[in-house]
Design a protein around this motif. Structure first.
Motif, PDB file in Angstrom:
ATOM      1  N   ASP A   2       0.823  -1.208   0.000  1.00 38.19           N
ATOM      2  CA  ASP A   2       0.000   0.000   0.000  1.00 38.19           C
ATOM      3  C   ASP A   2       0.858   1.259   0.000  1.00 38.19           C
ATOM      4  OD1 ASP A   2      -2.313  -1.463   0.008  1.00 38.19           O
ATOM      5  OD2 ASP A   2      -2.539  -1.399   2.188  1.00 38.19           O
ATOM      6  N   THR A   3       1.929   1.238   0.765  1.00 39.45           N
ATOM      7  CA  THR A   3       2.816   2.399   0.829  1.00 39.45           C
ATOM      8  C   THR A   3       3.457   2.675  -0.517  1.00 39.45           C
ATOM      9  OG1 THR A   3       3.283   1.836   3.129  1.00 39.45           O
ATOM     10  CG2 THR A   3       4.775   3.385   2.054  1.00 39.45           C
ATOM     11  N   THR A   6       0.898   4.096  -2.850  1.00 41.69           N
ATOM     12  CA  THR A   6       0.620   5.487  -2.489  1.00 41.69           C
ATOM     13  C   THR A   6       1.735   6.397  -2.987  1.00 41.69           C
ATOM     14  OG1 THR A   6      -0.577   4.731  -0.534  1.00 41.69           O
ATOM     15  CG2 THR A   6       0.101   7.035  -0.571  1.00 41.69           C
ATOM     16  N   LEU A   9       1.225   6.863  -6.643  1.00 43.83           N
ATOM     17  CA  LEU A   9       0.144   7.800  -6.919  1.00 43.83           C
ATOM     18  C   LEU A   9       0.614   9.242  -6.756  1.00 43.83           C
ATOM     19  CD1 LEU A   9      -2.930   8.269  -7.451  1.00 43.83           C
ATOM     20  CD2 LEU A   9      -3.164   8.313  -4.966  1.00 43.83           C
TER      21      LEU A   9
END
Length: 110
Positions: A2-3, A6, A9
């Motif tokens: 997830d990191t 992110t 993104l």
């Protein structure tokens, strides 16, 4: 994982803003200094994404086949875990293609 996604993104949003700024002000982004910065960050993110996808795949295989948690607990969404790992590898493939194209554009300057 997830990191890393992110970070990807945020990096993509930064590049989009930089592209919009360059288009509005008629600036050139194809300078060796800017391109080197983009390529280094892209390669770092591609490496992090690959390591995150591999870690996710190893945990999914461990849960599905080695420990057989999917058979013991039918409430677990094991197929969704496998799908998310597949999509993570597809995302990494696209990021790797972007990194290689930026690298070849950088090489063309020298």
């Amino acid at each position: 994982m997830d990191t890393v996604l992110t970070l990807q993104l945020v990096w993509s949003l930064y590049l989009a803003c930089k592209d919009i700024f360059a288009l509005r002000n008629k600036k050139d982004l194809h300078t060796p200094h800017d391109l080197l910065f983009f390529v280094v960050i892209d390669w770092a993110l591609a490496t992090l994404m690959f390591s995150g996808a591999c870690a996710s795949a190893s945990l999914t295989i461990f849960f599905m086949w080695d420990v057989n948690l999917c058979g013991a607990y039918s409430r677990l969404a094991c197929r969704q875990f496998a799908l998310s790992v597949t999509l993570a590898f597809m995302t990494w493939l696209l990021q790797a293609a972007s990194s290689f194209s930026g690298f070849w554009l950088l090489v063309s300057f020298f």
